[in-house]
Design an enzyme around this catalytic site. Structure first.
Site, short mmCIF file in Angstrom:
data_model
loop_
_atom_site.label_atom_id
_atom_site.label_comp_id
_atom_site.label_asym_id
_atom_site.label_seq_id
_atom_site.Cartn_x
_atom_site.Cartn_y
_atom_site.Cartn_z
CE LYS A 113 -15.67 -41.71 -25.87
NZ LYS A 113 -14.58 -42.34 -26.58
CG ASP A 120 -22.29 -42.97 -39.43
OD1 ASP A 120 -21.88 -43.95 -39.76
OD2 ASP A 120 -22.82 -41.75 -39.97
#
Length: 208
Positions: A184, A77
């Site tokens: 990234k 999450d």
């Protein structure tokens, strides 16, 4: 039935499968762990994210899905926490502007709420919490990864997704929306969390 250990990611995203499979291949000579996603299981369930923290939600997703499928499940999450907003949107990152999960609307709401806030107070961090549950639904490992940065005053770049066009990586003075996927993947909160939990995945699942 294959004797190769299988790890199910609590997502339907094939890019996440590729990312983890590549990490595992670099850690286990010859591979040795099959990586699947929920898209590979017709009976996968949708776990309601009722937790108030990233940790609670990732545990819910890993534990409930593992018990249901009878598989090792790795769930995560993640979201963004903005200092000037006292940690919001946090676990509500995906639907900050409403249940429709509209990235454009979410970004605009952030810009609106930070209107007039000076740069020195625009600090933020991306957070990712990952949890590994065994086929019985018992948590066997968890890790957290963060990436510190600041919120831009306007959208910059078309790459990435979510809040990436607003999130400035201070080391590069550019947003994730402006940086390529290779950068990234190296710096992101998710990649950092996966690298942290990787030794546990190898220890618990790798063939001996």
């Amino acid at each position: 039935m294959s004797s190769t250990p299988r790890l199910v990611l609590g997502t339907n995203n094939p890019h996440k499968r590729s990312e983890l499979a590549e990490m595992l291949a670099g850690s286990i000579p010859g591979g040795g762990i099959e990586v699947a996603t929920l898209a590979d299981f017709a009976n996968a369930i949708e776990v309601e994210e009722t937790g108030t923290t990233f940790a609670e939600n990732s545990r819910l997703k890993a534990v409930e899905q593992a018990k249901h499928l009878g598989e090792w499940v790795l769930a995560d999450d993640s979201g963004i926490a903005i200092d000037a907003l006292k940690g919001r949107p946090g676990v509500d990152s995906a639907h900050f502007a409403g249940p429709q999960r509209d990235n454009d609307a979410n970004n605009q709401l952030v810009l609106d709420e930070l209107a007039g806030v000076p740069r020195q107070r625009r600090g933020a961090k991306y957070v990712c919490h990952v949890v590994l549950a065994d086929p019985a639904g018992e948590v066997q490992a968890e890790a957290v990864g963060t990436c510190r940065g600041e919120i831009a005053t306007e959208l910059r770049g078309s790459g990435g997704f979510g809040y990436d066009p607003l999130f400035i990586v201070r080391e590069y003075h550019r947003t994730f929306g402006e940086l390529g996927p290779a950068v990234k993947q190296t710096l992101s909160h998710r990649s950092r969390a996966l690298r942290t939990i990787l030794p546990d995945l190898v220890r618990l699942l790798a063939p001996r």
